[in-house]
Design a protein around this motif. Structure first.
Motif, PDB file in Angstrom:
ATOM      1  N   GLY A  70       0.795  -1.224   0.000  1.00  0.00           N
ATOM      2  CA  GLY A  70       0.000   0.000   0.000  1.00  0.00           C
ATOM      3  C   GLY A  70       0.827   1.273   0.000  1.00  0.00           C
ATOM      4  O   GLY A  70       0.285   2.373  -0.043  1.00  0.00           O
ATOM      5  N   ARG A  71       2.169   1.146   0.042  1.00  0.00           N
ATOM      6  CA  ARG A  71       2.982   2.337   0.222  1.00  0.00           C
ATOM      7  C   ARG A  71       3.105   3.187  -1.023  1.00  0.00           C
ATOM      8  O   ARG A  71       3.486   4.346  -0.952  1.00  0.00           O
ATOM      9  N   PHE A  72       2.877   2.605  -2.173  1.00  0.00           N
ATOM     10  CA  PHE A  72       3.017   3.399  -3.389  1.00  0.00           C
ATOM     11  C   PHE A  72       1.708   3.427  -4.157  1.00  0.00           C
ATOM     12  O   PHE A  72       1.035   2.407  -4.285  1.00  0.00           O
ATOM     13  N   GLY A  73       1.333   4.597  -4.650  1.00  0.00           N
ATOM     14  CA  GLY A  73       0.072   4.731  -5.370  1.00  0.00           C
ATOM     15  C   GLY A  73       0.269   4.674  -6.869  1.00  0.00           C
ATOM     16  O   GLY A  73       1.395   4.548  -7.371  1.00  0.00           O
ATOM     17  N   ALA A  74      -0.864   4.794  -7.586  1.00  0.00           N
ATOM     18  CA  ALA A  74      -0.799   4.727  -9.045  1.00  0.00           C
ATOM     19  C   ALA A  74      -0.438   6.099  -9.628  1.00  0.00           C
ATOM     20  O   ALA A  74      -0.735   7.141  -9.036  1.00  0.00           O
ATOM     21  N   LYS A  75       0.257   6.027 -10.753  1.00  0.00           N
ATOM     22  CA  LYS A  75       0.557   7.247 -11.516  1.00  0.00           C
ATOM     23  C   LYS A  75       0.119   7.006 -12.953  1.00  0.00           C
ATOM     24  O   LYS A  75      -0.232   5.896 -13.321  1.00  0.00           O
ATOM     25  N   ILE A  76       0.220   8.060 -13.746  1.00  0.00           N
ATOM     26  CA  ILE A  76      -0.057   7.883 -15.164  1.00  0.00           C
ATOM     27  C   ILE A  76       1.182   7.328 -15.835  1.00  0.00           C
ATOM     28  O   ILE A  76       2.263   7.906 -15.734  1.00  0.00           O
ATOM     29  N   THR A  77       1.030   6.154 -16.473  1.00  0.00           N
ATOM     30  CA  THR A  77       2.205   5.555 -17.103  1.00  0.00           C
ATOM     31  C   THR A  77       2.233   5.796 -18.611  1.00  0.00           C
ATOM     32  O   THR A  77       3.293   5.816 -19.208  1.00  0.00           O
ATOM     33  N   TYR A  78       1.085   5.933 -19.228  1.00  0.00           N
ATOM     34  CA  TYR A  78       1.032   6.300 -20.654  1.00  0.00           C
ATOM     35  C   TYR A  78      -0.027   7.364 -20.824  1.00  0.00           C
ATOM     36  O   TYR A  78      -1.035   7.339 -20.142  1.00  0.00           O
ATOM     37  N   ASP A  79       0.181   8.258 -21.742  1.00  0.00           N
ATOM     38  CA  ASP A  79      -0.810   9.292 -22.017  1.00  0.00           C
ATOM     39  C   ASP A  79      -0.745   9.574 -23.503  1.00  0.00           C
ATOM     40  O   ASP A  79       0.174  10.211 -23.984  1.00  0.00           O
ATOM     41  N   LEU A  80      -1.702   9.047 -24.244  1.00  0.00           N
ATOM     42  CA  LEU A  80      -1.618   9.070 -25.703  1.00  0.00           C
ATOM     43  C   LEU A  80      -2.700   9.925 -26.321  1.00  0.00           C
ATOM     44  O   LEU A  80      -3.889   9.727 -26.049  1.00  0.00           O
ATOM     45  N   ASP A  81      -2.274  10.851 -27.156  1.00  0.00           N
ATOM     46  CA  ASP A  81      -3.236  11.659 -27.898  1.00  0.00           C
ATOM     47  C   ASP A  81      -3.555  10.951 -29.197  1.00  0.00           C
ATOM     48  O   ASP A  81      -2.672  10.714 -30.014  1.00  0.00           O
ATOM     49  N   LEU A  82      -4.815  10.595 -29.421  1.00  0.00           N
ATOM     50  CA  LEU A  82      -5.176   9.841 -30.624  1.00  0.00           C
ATOM     51  C   LEU A  82      -5.765  10.734 -31.707  1.00  0.00           C
ATOM     52  O   LEU A  82      -6.224  10.236 -32.724  1.00  0.00           O
ATOM     53  N   THR A  83      -5.760  12.032 -31.467  1.00  0.00           N
ATOM     54  CA  THR A  83      -6.399  12.895 -32.461  1.00  0.00           C
ATOM     55  C   THR A  83      -5.509  13.121 -33.678  1.00  0.00           C
ATOM     56  O   THR A  83      -6.000  13.483 -34.737  1.00  0.00           O
ATOM     57  N   ARG A  84      -4.191  12.916 -33.497  1.00  0.00           N
ATOM     58  CA  ARG A  84      -3.333  12.954 -34.692  1.00  0.00           C
ATOM     59  C   ARG A  84      -3.813  11.853 -35.619  1.00  0.00           C
ATOM     60  O   ARG A  84      -4.147  10.761 -35.170  1.00  0.00           O
ATOM     61  N   ASP A  85      -3.848  12.134 -36.904  1.00  0.00           N
ATOM     62  CA  ASP A  85      -4.507  11.174 -37.792  1.00  0.00           C
ATOM     63  C   ASP A  85      -3.619  10.043 -38.299  1.00  0.00           C
ATOM     64  O   ASP A  85      -4.026   9.274 -39.147  1.00  0.00           O
ATOM     65  N   SER A  86      -2.444   9.938 -37.726  1.00  0.00           N
ATOM     66  CA  SER A  86      -1.585   8.816 -38.123  1.00  0.00           C
ATOM     67  C   SER A  86      -1.761   7.684 -37.115  1.00  0.00           C
ATOM     68  O   SER A  86      -2.161   7.913 -35.975  1.00  0.00           O
ATOM     69  N   PRO A  87      -1.496   6.464 -37.532  1.00  0.00           N
ATOM     70  CA  PRO A  87      -1.579   5.347 -36.610  1.00  0.00           C
ATOM     71  C   PRO A  87      -0.636   5.563 -35.421  1.00  0.00           C
ATOM     72  O   PRO A  87       0.486   6.020 -35.590  1.00  0.00           O
ATOM     73  N   VAL A  88      -1.096   5.253 -34.234  1.00  0.00           N
ATOM     74  CA  VAL A  88      -0.251   5.415 -33.050  1.00  0.00           C
ATOM     75  C   VAL A  88       0.030   4.036 -32.476  1.00  0.00           C
ATOM     76  O   VAL A  88      -0.843   3.410 -31.888  1.00  0.00           O
ATOM     77  N   PRO A  89       1.211   3.529 -32.681  1.00  0.00           N
ATOM     78  CA  PRO A  89       1.474   2.173 -32.211  1.00  0.00           C
ATOM     79  C   PRO A  89       1.841   2.181 -30.723  1.00  0.00           C
ATOM     80  O   PRO A  89       2.873   2.701 -30.347  1.00  0.00           O
ATOM     81  N   VAL A  90       0.931   1.680 -29.926  1.00  0.00           N
ATOM     82  CA  VAL A  90       1.196   1.621 -28.496  1.00  0.00           C
ATOM     83  C   VAL A  90       0.779   0.267 -27.959  1.00  0.00           C
ATOM     84  O   VAL A  90      -0.295  -0.237 -28.306  1.00  0.00           O
ATOM     85  N   LEU A  91       1.576  -0.331 -27.120  1.00  0.00           N
ATOM     86  CA  LEU A  91       1.230  -1.596 -26.479  1.00  0.00           C
ATOM     87  C   LEU A  91       0.789  -2.637 -27.508  1.00  0.00           C
ATOM     88  O   LEU A  91      -0.065  -3.477 -27.235  1.00  0.00           O
ATOM     89  N   GLY A  92       1.348  -2.549 -28.712  1.00  0.00           N
ATOM     90  CA  GLY A  92       0.992  -3.531 -29.731  1.00  0.00           C
ATOM     91  C   GLY A  92      -0.346  -3.276 -30.395  1.00  0.00           C
ATOM     92  O   GLY A  92      -0.815  -4.086 -31.181  1.00  0.00           O
ATOM     93  N   PHE A  93      -1.021  -2.169 -30.086  1.00  0.00           N
ATOM     94  CA  PHE A  93      -2.304  -1.879 -30.730  1.00  0.00           C
ATOM     95  C   PHE A  93      -2.154  -0.750 -31.741  1.00  0.00           C
ATOM     96  O   PHE A  93      -1.358   0.145 -31.573  1.00  0.00           O
ATOM     97  N   LEU A  94      -2.956  -0.814 -32.776  1.00  0.00           N
ATOM     98  CA  LEU A  94      -3.011   0.274 -33.747  1.00  0.00           C
ATOM     99  C   LEU A  94      -4.339   0.971 -33.603  1.00  0.00           C
ATOM    100  O   LEU A  94      -5.355   0.340 -33.326  1.00  0.00           O
ATOM    101  N   LYS A  95      -4.338   2.255 -33.730  1.00  0.00           N
ATOM    102  CA  LYS A  95      -5.625   2.924 -33.801  1.00  0.00           C
ATOM    103  C   LYS A  95      -6.294   2.501 -35.097  1.00  0.00           C
ATOM    104  O   LYS A  95      -5.748   2.712 -36.173  1.00  0.00           O
ATOM    105  N   PRO A  96      -7.435   1.875 -35.036  1.00  0.00           N
ATOM    106  CA  PRO A  96      -8.051   1.412 -36.283  1.00  0.00           C
ATOM    107  C   PRO A  96      -8.565   2.607 -37.075  1.00  0.00           C
ATOM    108  O   PRO A  96      -8.969   3.602 -36.495  1.00  0.00           O
TER     109      PRO A  96
END
Ligand code: ATP
Ligand code: ATP
Ligand code: MG
Ligand code: MG
Lengths: 259, 273, 329, 273, 259
Positions: free
Chosen positions: E225-251
């Protein structure tokens, strides 16, 4: 050997005809998927084979013998929900499979018999991947884990027939795929006859060696209960060529295994 | 301002809030008592707390002039014995009959209406019959408790057992279970936690019937004492006795709640409060 | 000043004139005469009626001499025995299935309303046979259930009063072992009234005395009117005319006020009250603080007292009965 | 042979089975009565059914000589009035207090323990106090019913309201609800079906307290009559009265069950039995 | 305008730190998907924005104003379960949205106001496709229909922010796709800010304009319980190019719409 044959079976609830003149032969060792719209009588058919319900007319036989008209150890079952005992641990649930039938008065085993039963139960628990959870109560398990437990329990008695009523209907897609991966080799190894009801056509075609579709063929809007369900499709999937039905293709074996 | 429904008092405030009404009641009592005493120094209706404490101490320590026994102790022992017997018997009957009615449709068809009717009969009204059949001794008191308390237990257990999903009963049968082993390993264990909860709910009624029976014919017991000293309005005895009965009931309730949670952890998984 | 008054009664042969007086308009007649209001209320439970009186909910109540001493008087409520209505002359009795004499009661378990006049009767009976209370086992039993209790197989002996006594005696195999006719004049049925209320409102006392003796004249009337009155009282007490008259026969009713005055002023009543207060003290009925039987004083006609003269809480005051006897109401 | 648990008697058999125990009881009674009468022709304990019917007919048709009223009718009216008032008040208190304790954590912290303690006090033991405080009129009888019956209703409703998923309360607030409108539109309506069920469970206790109160101070009422004639062991009156009370309780229970199902269809969707 | 900003927020339950020093700005009108392992604090974060929980330290603002520390009509919410009222019909549930807030004492509307509210409610019910079921109770609806109803209800107050906690977690895949097809155009049309917690990465990427992943970055096995959660990824998907993250593509947009 565990071939089922259904002869001229009708099921009626009061005025309502649910199953109409059903005739069906299921070969020993086959995996039959049953599909069809909601309320068409799939569960009723399963309960018939299980002995929980009785046909209004007609007869069912298992290996030529009339089916006992109440559930027994010949036929294992896994329901969508509620098929494990909430008051027993994982081990207790599987152990109960030996204790309920083998000890007539105390319904408990002692000494060497108990040790032997525990050993068998532990093997089953390991087979369904619940070994790390053997002392937990079902309420502490996820839905998928509970269904694994239900399967282990159903297999404990080495039933001739295994009946599954939407066993994975309440699971999320990932867990569902895991359950497929668990069930298919188990069935292949044990060689029992399986009848599975499902709403998921992919699942029906992916697991089954034969897919049966139930449906009402006639509808009288004035008297919706006057006509019962019949078999509308009956597909043998053991032929190794793709079978195009209802717009679905039997997926090649490799893709299934990868799921 | 937050909405009233969102205001959650913390630990300390909770304790204070819980004590407040009791303190208030005590205060009202002390003032009422003082006032009545001022009007009539012999008033018996609202004796001061000190007087009640004296009386209680005397009853709890000094042997009685007539019987030589310590009154509070002998009364408590006598009553608890009757209560334990009555509740115990009712529990046993409730469990056996309830499970039978719950598991066997035929038994339910036969016994269900009967139990429903019996549970509507006011037990007090049939006391004379009980006396004549069971005599005036301990038996009739125990029977009154059983008659008053067993029917609701039976009905509740029967309903609990009927609420077990039919899937489980079918599953047990596919594992080779007979009716008996289904009862023993599936129905009974799942009825037990509810049994304890029902018995907890019946502690109050059981005390009620106990007191009613002791009021009518007894030579010791908590209810006997209350109804005996009621003759001379001895509130300095009645009030401590009422408090003592309430405490006893509370302790029994608490012990059963602990027992249920200890013995059937699986039934209390979802519990948070 | 107070204009309206409440009195409470319970079912007992000697008290049945009260409801009859209320139903037949006698109460209203006398109350109107003195310009007051009197309400007559029935209480099912005898002890509760006295408790209510003690708590100040009623200005008067029907009760026995012993209960007058142990409940209101010992509770500090100064009570005047305004009307001495009767004494029990066989209306209370000991009935046994096994014993034929009091001596045979030794070692038995006896059902009775503990600390009531029944208890007193038993004590007197045992006394007469040379036994003490510890020679028997007393089981407190509610009066309403006494008849059922006697039918129970394990019950051997009960002590009770009419109309229950008649029911119990009618059981097959019941022996009347002892009754109040053997201690005449010791169990006295009264109308007790709050002394303070009475002092402030003498008209209340006059009206009550007037009501009582007009009604009693009807009870004693052998003619048709009397029969009708007795029938109504019988019905009200849950029995029939014959049963009610049998109970009346076991009651020494002072139909004439002069008789009542004579009884209330006789020296015997002091002796009786001494016996009663001794019994009461021995059973702790005078309160836990009581150091001796003298703690509650009892006043009699002619300023005679028993016990603490500074704490007189029960008064036998024949004034109003005397007025009735003299026709001064 | 099928297992006993799988044997389901059909419609006709169910009715027969249900009647059987009642017929058996009636038979036992008739024989017992005849036997006692043979031994003692004046026996009052088990009067023949014909005698009870006569008495009942007399009480139900002939006006009483003294009061001019038909006894059974006036008794029933008097008792039902008290019962309705008592149960009604208890229901009102139970609903208001229960919803308040359920919705407001602060109220629950304050009132919860108090109600828990009060519900453990045997009401019969404080009957003398009630009579002093509320007098001997209708009030004290009604209050005894309320004291005996309201605490369990309060606790049950509080628990029901607390069991409403917090999601719903949050949802209501996001729709702009205040505490008051949440109570009115979310908590209260969802507590109502359970309220009726709880009140149904309290009909038995309410009759019990009614009879106990009427036994002590009343001039009419079903309990009054039973206690009046109990002195004479007039079982030909007591038994029909007990049966009548049982029937009344049954009818009330049935009417409430119907009412709940009619008024709150959404709460009984899953019901099949 | 409905921009949310989170500044230095910590959430602790007793000893346990759940969220550790969170800083985040959410633009008005964006659709933020929140993903992360179970128990990492996603729901806690949502409850924070909702006002149901309060931060131990730090502050939250909506359009520059401090967020009210209890739920209000600015923020609509749909939970996975239990967010419709079982005792009201479909129409009643939506109508309640108007009645609860606008009528302070009776919490009911009458006359013209009521007719207007019914009209608005009916529009919403039609929008989520429940028009044929407007007089049914929730218990008579399927899980997916219940969630549609919850959405209609949440939209009734035109909230600035819509919070969704695994809204489709309990639905089967087909229904889930239908819900996506319903939600996306609604959001596009109404332009509110949406924060949605989900376990389904496909859903997160399919619907969101921005995906935030929560996780604990440090683990002390002795003191979990000593450590809390933080933001580990923060991805903007509004750019119209595919964003390869965690093995996923924005379809591409078309495939999404077809789902
Ligand atoms: N015990 C029963 N009594 C009366 N009718 C019943 C009973 N059991 C099933 N039915 C009716 O029989 C029909 C078929 O029910 P069944 O449960 O077999 O359907 P199903 O195909 O399994 O549907 P689902 O896919 O929804 O599970 C339904 O119309 C149902 O209402
Ligand atoms: N009211 C509370 N009191 C104490 N601990 C809490 C409380 N609410 C949440 N927690 C704890 O905070 C942690 C985060 O919980 P939270 O529900 O936010 O996780 P989550 O990311 O939504 O998980 P899931 O994906 O399973 O819904 C968990 O360890 C939980 O036990
Ligand atoms: Mg089905
Ligand atoms: Mg969560």
């Amino acid at each position: 050997m565990s071939a089922i044959s259904v002869r001229d079976v009708w099921v009626e609830f009061g005025d309502q005809i649910v199953i109409e003149n059903l005739n069906l032969d299921i070969a020993s060792g086959s995996f039959v998927s049953v599909v069809g719209p909601s309320g068409c009588g799939k569960s009723t058919f399963l309960r018939l084979v299980l002995g929980q319900d009785r046909p209004t007319r007609g007869s069912l036989t298992l290996d030529g013998q009339p089916l006992r008209d109440e559930p027994d150890a010949d036929r294992g079952v896994v329901f969508q929900r509620y098929s494990v005992f909430p008051h027993l641990t994982v081990l207790g649930n599987v152990l109960a499979a030996y204790e309920l039938g083998e000890s007539r008065f105390a319904a408990r085993l002692f000494g060497a018999k108990r040790r032997a039963a525990i050993e068998k139960a532990d093997d089953l628990i390991t087979a369904v991947g619940l070994a790390p959870h053997r002392t937990k109560y079902p309420s502490a398990l996820s839905g998928g884990m509970q269904q694994r437990l239900a399967i282990a329990q159903a297999l404990a008695k080495d039933p001739k027939v295994l009946l599954l009523d939407e066993p994975f209907g309440a699971l999320d897609p990932g867990t569902r795929a895991q359950m497929h991966a668990l069930l298919k080799p188990l069935w292949a190894r044990l060689g029992m006859t399986v009848i599975m009801v499902t709403h998921d056509l992919k699942e029906a075609f992916g697991l089954g060696t034969r897919v049966i579709a139930f449906d009402k063929t006639r509808h009288d809007p004035q008297a919706p209960g006057r006509f019962g369900a019949k078999i509308t499709y009956d597909l043998d999937l053991t032929r190794d060529s793709p079978v195009p039905v209802l717009g679905f293709l039997k997926p090649p074996a490799e893709t299934m295994a990868a799921q | 301002m937050r909405r009233a429904m969102n205001i959650r008092p913390g630990g300390g405030a909770r304790v204070l809030l819980a004590l407040m009404p009791f303190l208030l009641l005590a205060l009202v009592y002390v003032f009422g008592s003082a006032e009545r005493r001022a009007a009539n120094p012999n008033d018996k209706l609202l004796p001061p707390i000190s007087e009640m404490a004296d009386t209680t101490a005397r009853m709890a320590t000094e042997p009685d002039r007539r019987s030589g026994e310590i009154v509070l102790v002998s009364d408590t022992v006598a009553s608890l014995q009757r209560l334990a017997l009555g509740l115990g018997l009712a529990t046993l009957i409730g469990l056996t009959l309830g499970v039978a009615l719950g598991v066997l449709p035929a038994a339910n068809a036969m016994g269900g209406p009967l139990v429903a009717v019996i549970s509507m009969i006011p037990p007090m009204a049939i006391l004379p019959i009980l006396f004549i059949v069971f005599g005036l001794g301990e038996m009739s008191k125990v029977v009154l408790i059983v008659i008053g308390v067993a029917p609701p237990i039976v009905r509740d257990i029967a309903m609990t057992v009927q609420a077990i999903p039919v899937e489980q009963l079918v599953k047990a049968q596919t594992l080779g279970a007979s009716t008996w082993t289904t009862v023993l390993r599936v129905a009974l264990p799942q009825a037990l936690p509810r049994l304890i909860e029902t018995v907890r709910l019946q502690i109050g009624p059981a005390f009620l019937f106990l007191i009613a029976a002791e009021a009518i014919a007894a030579d010791s017991g908590l209810g006997y004492r209350i109804f005996l000293v009621r003759r001379y309005l001895a509130m300095d005895v009645i009030l401590p006795y009422v408090a003592w009965i309430t405490l006893l009931a509370f302790l029994m309730d608490f012990a059963l709640a602990k027992l249920a949670r200890g013995a059937f952890p699986w039934a209390y998984v979802g519990e948070r409060r | 000043p107070k204009k309206s008054f409440d009195i409470a009664w319970t079912i007992y042969v000697g008290w049945m004139p009260w409801p009859y007086a209320a139903d037949s308009g006698i109460v209203k007649k006398w109350a109107d005469k003195y310009g007051i209001d009197i309400k007559v209320t029935q209480i099912n439970d005898y002890v509760e009626s006295i408790n209510q009186y003690t708590a100040g909910k009623f200005d008067g109540v029907t009760l026995t001499n012993m209960d007058a001493l142990t409940i209101p008087a010992a509770g500090g409520v100064d009570t005047t025995a305004l009307i001495v209505g009767d004494f029990s002359n066989g209306n209370d009795g000991v009935v046994s299935k096994t014993a034929k004499t009091v001596a045979e009661l030794k070692g038995q378990s006896i059902n009775l309303v503990e600390l009531s006049v029944s208890h007193y009767l038993l004590a007197r009976a045992l006394d007469g046979a040379g036994l003490a209370e510890k020679d028997v086992k007393v089981v407190n039993t509610s009066d309403a259930d006494m008849v059922a209790a006697f039918k129970a197989p394990d019950t051997t002996t009960v002590v009770t009063w009419n109309p229950l006594l008649a029911e119990v005696k009618a059981e097959p195999g019941a022996n009347a072992v002892f009754d109040s006719s053997k201690i005449p004049g010791e169990i006295i049925d009264l109308l007790g009234v709050n002394t303070e209320t009475l002092k402030d409102n003498p008209d209340f006392g006059k009206a009550l005395a007037g009501i009582w003796y007009e009604t009693l004249a009807l009870v004693a009337d052998p003619g048709a009117k009397g029969k009708e009155a007795r029938e109504a009282m019988a019905k009200q007490s849950g029995t029939d005319l014959a049963g009610f008259e049998a109970q009346l026969a076991a009651t020494k009713l002072f139909a004439k006020p002069a008789d009542a005055v004579a009884f209330a002023t006789s020296p015997d009543i002091m002796k009786t009250m001494d016996l009663v207060r001794t019994f009461s003290f021995d059973h702790g009925l005078l309160g836990d603080g009581a150091k001796s039987k003298d703690v509650v004083g009892i006043g009699f006609a002619g300023d005679k007292t028993l016990g603490d003269a500074a704490n007189v809480k029960l008064r036998f005051d024949p004034t109003f009965m005397q007025m009735a006897a003299d026709g001064r109401l």
